[in-house]
Design a protein around this motif. Structure first.
Motif, PDB file in Angstrom:
ATOM      1  N   ILE A 324      80.838  33.411  57.277  1.00 28.87           N
ATOM      2  CA  ILE A 324      81.922  32.419  57.297  1.00 28.87           C
ATOM      3  C   ILE A 324      81.909  31.544  56.043  1.00 28.87           C
ATOM      4  CG2 ILE A 324      82.854  30.413  58.525  1.00 28.87           C
ATOM      5  CD1 ILE A 324      81.743  31.668  61.108  1.00 28.87           C
ATOM      6  N   GLY A 325      80.702  31.096  55.655  1.00 25.74           N
ATOM      7  CA  GLY A 325      80.602  30.138  54.554  1.00 25.74           C
ATOM      8  C   GLY A 325      80.916  30.719  53.188  1.00 25.74           C
ATOM      9  N   PHE A 326      80.418  31.905  52.879  1.00 26.12           N
ATOM     10  CA  PHE A 326      80.626  32.476  51.542  1.00 26.12           C
ATOM     11  C   PHE A 326      82.103  32.731  51.233  1.00 26.12           C
ATOM     12  CE2 PHE A 326      76.132  34.287  50.500  1.00 26.12           C
ATOM     13  CZ  PHE A 326      75.649  32.993  50.482  1.00 26.12           C
ATOM     14  N   PRO A 327      82.870  33.354  52.134  1.00 27.06           N
ATOM     15  CA  PRO A 327      84.306  33.512  51.837  1.00 27.06           C
ATOM     16  C   PRO A 327      85.031  32.181  51.678  1.00 27.06           C
ATOM     17  CG  PRO A 327      83.642  35.032  53.560  1.00 27.06           C
ATOM     18  CD  PRO A 327      82.494  34.098  53.347  1.00 27.06           C
ATOM     19  N   LEU A 328      84.623  31.171  52.443  1.00 23.90           N
ATOM     20  CA  LEU A 328      85.233  29.844  52.292  1.00 23.90           C
ATOM     21  C   LEU A 328      84.992  29.295  50.892  1.00 23.90           C
ATOM     22  CD1 LEU A 328      84.488  28.071  55.702  1.00 23.90           C
ATOM     23  CD2 LEU A 328      86.741  28.565  54.714  1.00 23.90           C
ATOM     24  N   LEU A 329      83.768  29.496  50.382  1.00 14.99           N
ATOM     25  CA  LEU A 329      83.469  29.046  49.025  1.00 14.99           C
ATOM     26  C   LEU A 329      84.374  29.716  47.999  1.00 14.99           C
ATOM     27  CD1 LEU A 329      79.547  28.952  48.971  1.00 14.99           C
ATOM     28  CD2 LEU A 329      81.103  27.005  48.817  1.00 14.99           C
ATOM     29  N   VAL A 330      84.561  31.012  48.163  1.00 10.03           N
ATOM     30  CA  VAL A 330      85.400  31.751  47.215  1.00 10.03           C
ATOM     31  C   VAL A 330      86.845  31.273  47.284  1.00 10.03           C
ATOM     32  CG1 VAL A 330      86.242  34.034  46.560  1.00 10.03           C
ATOM     33  CG2 VAL A 330      83.903  33.771  47.362  1.00 10.03           C
ATOM     34  N   SER A 331      87.322  31.019  48.504  1.00  8.50           N
ATOM     35  CA  SER A 331      88.725  30.634  48.671  1.00  8.50           C
ATOM     36  C   SER A 331      89.046  29.293  48.019  1.00  8.50           C
ATOM     37  CB  SER A 331      89.084  30.589  50.155  1.00  8.50           C
ATOM     38  OG  SER A 331      88.351  29.567  50.823  1.00  8.50           O
ATOM     39  N   LEU A 332      88.030  28.455  47.768  1.00 10.31           N
ATOM     40  CA  LEU A 332      88.277  27.172  47.121  1.00 10.31           C
ATOM     41  C   LEU A 332      88.835  27.336  45.706  1.00 10.31           C
ATOM     42  CD1 LEU A 332      85.059  25.190  48.189  1.00 10.31           C
ATOM     43  CD2 LEU A 332      87.369  24.978  49.130  1.00 10.31           C
ATOM     44  N   ASN A 338      95.963  31.942  41.727  1.00  7.44           N
ATOM     45  CA  ASN A 338      97.300  32.298  42.190  1.00  7.44           C
ATOM     46  C   ASN A 338      98.399  31.905  41.212  1.00  7.44           C
ATOM     47  OD1 ASN A 338      96.647  33.554  44.613  1.00  7.44           O
ATOM     48  ND2 ASN A 338      96.509  31.612  45.716  1.00  7.44           N
ATOM     49  N   GLU A 339      98.059  31.071  40.238  1.00  2.38           N
ATOM     50  CA  GLU A 339      99.069  30.653  39.268  1.00  2.38           C
ATOM     51  C   GLU A 339      99.557  31.845  38.450  1.00  2.38           C
ATOM     52  OE1 GLU A 339      97.693  27.487  36.849  1.00  2.38           O
ATOM     53  OE2 GLU A 339      97.177  26.177  38.539  1.00  2.38           O
ATOM     54  N   GLN A 340     100.839  31.803  38.119  1.00  3.22           N
ATOM     55  CA  GLN A 340     101.428  32.839  37.277  1.00  3.22           C
ATOM     56  C   GLN A 340     101.293  32.422  35.821  1.00  3.22           C
ATOM     57  OE1 GLN A 340     102.769  35.813  38.259  1.00  3.22           O
ATOM     58  NE2 GLN A 340     102.087  35.289  40.334  1.00  3.22           N
ATOM     59  N   SER A 341     100.874  33.342  34.996  1.00  2.00           N
ATOM     60  CA  SER A 341     100.757  33.015  33.568  1.00  2.00           C
ATOM     61  C   SER A 341     102.148  32.961  32.950  1.00  2.00           C
ATOM     62  CB  SER A 341      99.914  34.066  32.850  1.00  2.00           C
ATOM     63  OG  SER A 341     100.490  35.342  33.015  1.00  2.00           O
ATOM     64  N   GLN A 342     102.307  32.013  32.045  1.00  2.00           N
ATOM     65  CA  GLN A 342     103.598  31.852  31.367  1.00  2.00           C
ATOM     66  C   GLN A 342     103.851  33.044  30.444  1.00  2.00           C
ATOM     67  OE1 GLN A 342     104.026  28.051  29.442  1.00  2.00           O
ATOM     68  NE2 GLN A 342     103.108  26.930  31.169  1.00  2.00           N
ATOM     69  N   PHE A 437      89.241  40.475  53.183  1.00  2.00           N
ATOM     70  CA  PHE A 437      90.442  40.096  53.930  1.00  2.00           C
ATOM     71  C   PHE A 437      90.601  38.579  54.023  1.00  2.00           C
ATOM     72  CE2 PHE A 437      90.091  44.461  55.722  1.00  2.00           C
ATOM     73  CZ  PHE A 437      91.367  44.892  55.374  1.00  2.00           C
ATOM     74  N   PHE A 438      89.503  37.849  54.205  1.00  2.00           N
ATOM     75  CA  PHE A 438      89.605  36.401  54.318  1.00  2.00           C
ATOM     76  C   PHE A 438      90.076  35.784  53.010  1.00  2.00           C
ATOM     77  CE2 PHE A 438      88.050  32.062  54.095  1.00  2.00           C
ATOM     78  CZ  PHE A 438      88.381  31.558  55.349  1.00  2.00           C
ATOM     79  N   VAL A 439      89.487  36.202  51.904  1.00  2.00           N
ATOM     80  CA  VAL A 439      89.881  35.651  50.601  1.00  2.00           C
ATOM     81  C   VAL A 439      91.324  36.036  50.279  1.00  2.00           C
ATOM     82  CG1 VAL A 439      89.391  35.706  48.129  1.00  2.00           C
ATOM     83  CG2 VAL A 439      87.507  35.600  49.761  1.00  2.00           C
ATOM     84  N   GLU A 440      91.752  37.218  50.731  1.00  2.00           N
ATOM     85  CA  GLU A 440      93.117  37.671  50.480  1.00  2.00           C
ATOM     86  C   GLU A 440      94.150  36.737  51.096  1.00  2.00           C
ATOM     87  OE1 GLU A 440      96.505  40.122  49.589  1.00  2.00           O
ATOM     88  OE2 GLU A 440      94.582  39.630  48.670  1.00  2.00           O
ATOM     89  N   ILE A 441      93.778  36.049  52.178  1.00  2.00           N
ATOM     90  CA  ILE A 441      94.699  35.103  52.816  1.00  2.00           C
ATOM     91  C   ILE A 441      95.064  33.982  51.848  1.00  2.00           C
ATOM     92  CG2 ILE A 441      94.933  33.428  54.703  1.00  2.00           C
ATOM     93  CD1 ILE A 441      93.063  35.204  56.348  1.00  2.00           C
ATOM     94  N   PHE A 442      94.106  33.566  51.025  1.00  2.00           N
ATOM     95  CA  PHE A 442      94.325  32.445  50.111  1.00  2.00           C
ATOM     96  C   PHE A 442      94.629  32.906  48.678  1.00  2.00           C
ATOM     97  CE2 PHE A 442      91.541  31.105  53.536  1.00  2.00           C
ATOM     98  CZ  PHE A 442      92.128  29.928  53.962  1.00  2.00           C
ATOM     99  N   TRP A 443      94.099  34.071  48.336  1.00  2.00           N
ATOM    100  CA  TRP A 443      94.275  34.590  46.971  1.00  2.00           C
ATOM    101  C   TRP A 443      95.023  35.902  47.058  1.00  2.00           C
ATOM    102  CZ3 TRP A 443      90.591  38.468  44.620  1.00  2.00           C
ATOM    103  CH2 TRP A 443      90.947  38.795  43.311  1.00  2.00           C
ATOM    104  N   LYS A 444      96.239  35.876  46.630  1.00  2.00           N
ATOM    105  CA  LYS A 444      97.074  37.069  46.742  1.00  2.00           C
ATOM    106  C   LYS A 444      96.669  38.091  45.683  1.00  2.00           C
ATOM    107  CE  LYS A 444      99.206  35.108  50.063  1.00  2.00           C
ATOM    108  NZ  LYS A 444      98.858  35.501  51.445  1.00  2.00           N
TER     109      LYS A 444
END
Length: 573
Positions: A324-332, A338-342, A437-444
């Motif tokens: 639980i903890g490690f994926p939460l760290l990554v999602s931070l 997720n930002e798009q490069s100009q 899968f967990f990180v994918e929720i926050f990082w597309k």
């Protein structure tokens, strides 16, 4: 009958040949209960291990029931039982579960009823029926000794070797254990040899073997030992031994040996065991013990490992914290990724200054997005490496003594390895897939997500396999943990994901760094825009997915090969 003829065992010490046992000769009839005594370091345990075949004899011979154990055939696992000084049961299991697992690993029962009857009989023989449902961790010292005996009796061995089974017990428990061993020696014409420091309850033994510096000083009836050493009490034997060198005691014994051993033979003839009286001259009709197969042993080990895992609250909490903890760290770190490069404007600005500012902003945006995406992938990879290390670093090393004991009883190293792989595979899949899968929720993740997941699974599996190999080869659990932590610690700096390594150094380290191959392969599975963004922020060359998969498979195979080699290599304390 067990016969030792000039049995010796030497080791190399300071570059010289040093005898731990020197020309030990004695005959032990069936249905006999013998104690081995002597000062600390005199070779008692060494003799027991040499009889068992754990120590290969340097010279001399061992014969059992007329066959030479070195030249003809060694002991079959079911013929011999060995009760070591250490506990051979897991704290998380009950008494009944421990004995049942020992039975399933050593003998093949035709039916469940047959197995249950065997277990009930053994628990009754060792006086453990009333505490069959009690966890091992709450047993007293005497009860654990009884459990060790029960686990050896599952195959009805004709030769039972006991190493310090009365050590550390109170006088009452010690007497109960000695009485139990005496009674067991009277059943099935069983030879029992017990190593002990204690000189109490000698009247229960059929013979007493006194060792001094690896040499026989006496072997005969307990009643004759005080007369032989010219002492009034048995407690004075050890001081008497120190008054002259062991070679002199050995020489003296060789002169008197026949007289005392004739007494043993006469006593044995006058007091046959009940089984010997009933059998007479007939051969034993006891059915041959069959060993369980590969799949049966693997299933027993896997079932036992799962049971231990789910009863270990500390391990459950740790696994949940990691999962639980490690994926939460990554999602931070996902918002930056997720930002798009100009992108550069389609129409070039007429003002050169505006155009320069636009190009600078685009470059900075690409660097920011590329760095974030590269970092989030590497963060996943390194954390999964840490999980892999936690999975396997202590998996073999922490239970090495029990594994060696079970291997002595007929356990296949391949069955043991297979059970570990099946258990660890579940952990690897749960950890890796949940991370992805967990990180994918926050990082597309934009690209081939299935390929990305595959690299997460493979890096965890590769690190788990390598650490399992380390655990199998290490001398102890602490060493295995330390080496595994070092291995994980070098993954990030030597991967080149954060800072490119010197060109001369990179080819030397890269083949050994699983994190590089997982990071590089996952980056290669990104879409073109993010891939180019990452390429803009790193000077480390990226490898194609096929190469990365191949290298991670190489790590996996090397780890498994090291694990099997380490498991097959004897490593007794």
């Amino acid at each position: 009958m067990l016969q030792l003829d000039n049995l010796s065992f030497h080791i190399a010490k300071d570059g010289e040949d040093f005898p731990l046992l020197d020309e030990v000769s004695l005959d032990i009839p069936t249905g006999h209960f013998m104690a081995i005594v002597g000062p600390s370091g005199c070779g008692k345990t060494t003799l027991l291990k040499t009889i068992a075949g754990i120590n290969p004899e340097t010279s001399g011979s061992l014969r059992y029931q007329g066959r030479d154990l070195a030249e003809e055939a060694d002991f079959e696992p079911h013929e011999i039982g060995y009760v070591p000084q250490f506990s051979v049961a897991y704290d998380e299991l009950t008494v009944d579960e421990s004995v049942e697992a020992a039975a399933r690993l050593r003998i093949k029962s035709r039916t469940t009823t047959e197995l249950d009857e065997r277990l009930d009989r053994i628990l009754a023989e060792t006086g453990m029926t009333e505490i069959a449902d009690r966890p091992v961790k709450v047993l007293s010292g005497g009860q654990k000794r009884r459990l060790g005996l029960a686990m050896e009796l599952v195959s009805s061995p004709k030769l039972l070797l006991c190493d310090e089974v009365t050590s550390g017990l109170d006088p009452r428990s010690e007497r109960e254990i000695v009485h139990l061993l005496h009674d067991l020696s009277r059943k099935e014409d069983r030879i029992i040899i017990s190593v002990t420091h204690s000189l109490a309850h000698l009247e229960l033994y059929d013979s007493l073997l006194v060792l001094h510096e690896g040499r026989v000083a006496y072997h005969g009836p307990p009643s004759g030992v005080t007369h032989y050493f010219s002492v009034k009490d048995t407690e004075e034997i050890y001081p008497a031994l120190s008054q002259q060198p062991s070679a002199k005691w050995q020489s003296s014994w060789n002169k008197h040996r026949k007289h005392y051993e004739d007494k043993l033979i006469a006593n044995s003839a006058n007091n046959p065991t009940p089984q010997a009286e009933e059998a007479g001259e007939d051969e034993s009709t006891e059915p041959q013990v069959r060993a369980p197969g590969f799949f049966a042993q693997t299933a027993t080990l896997l079932s036992r490992r799962a049971r231990i895992f789910f009863r270990d609250k500390g391990q459950i909490i740790l696994q949940l914290a990691l999962i639980i903890g490690f994926p939460l760290l990554v999602s931070l770190f996902s918002p930056k990724a997720n930002e798009q490069s100009q992108k550069l404007s389609d129409s070039m600005a007429d003002n050169k200054i505006v155009e320069l500012i636009n190009r600078t902003e685009v470059r900075e945006s690409r660097l920011k997005v590329g760095s974030a995406n590269s970092g989030i992938i590497m963060f996943q990879v390194v954390l999964l490496c840490l999980m892999g290390s936690n999975n396997a670093a202590r998996e073999v090393a922490s239970e090495r003594n029990i594994f060696e004991k079970e291997k002595f009883g007929g356990l296949s190293s391949l069955s043991y390895l297979t059970s570990k792989l099946l258990f660890l595979s579940v952990l690897v899949l749960v950890q890796s897939l949940w991370m992805g899968f967990f990180v994918e929720i926050f990082w597309k993740f934009t690209g081939n997500f299935a390929s990305h997941l595959a690299f997460l699974v493979m890096v965890n599996a590769a690190m788990t396999a390598v650490c399992l190999g380390i655990s199998s080869l290490a001398k102890n659990a602490e060493q295995a943990s330390l080496l595994s932590i070092y291995l994980v610690g070098f993954q990030l700096p030597l991967s080149g994901a954060v800072l490119a390594l010197p060109e001369a150094f990179e080819p030397l380290t890269r083949p050994f760094i699983a994190a590089y191959w997982a990071w590089s392969g996952a980056v290669d599975s990104l879409d073109e825009e993010k891939f180019n963004a990452i390429k803009a922020v790193t000077e480390t060359s990226l490898s194609q997915s096929d190469t990365c998969i191949f290298m991670l498979l190489v790590h996996l195979v090397i780890g498994l090969a090291a694990a099997l080699i380490g498991m097959q290599k004897p490593r007794w304390d």
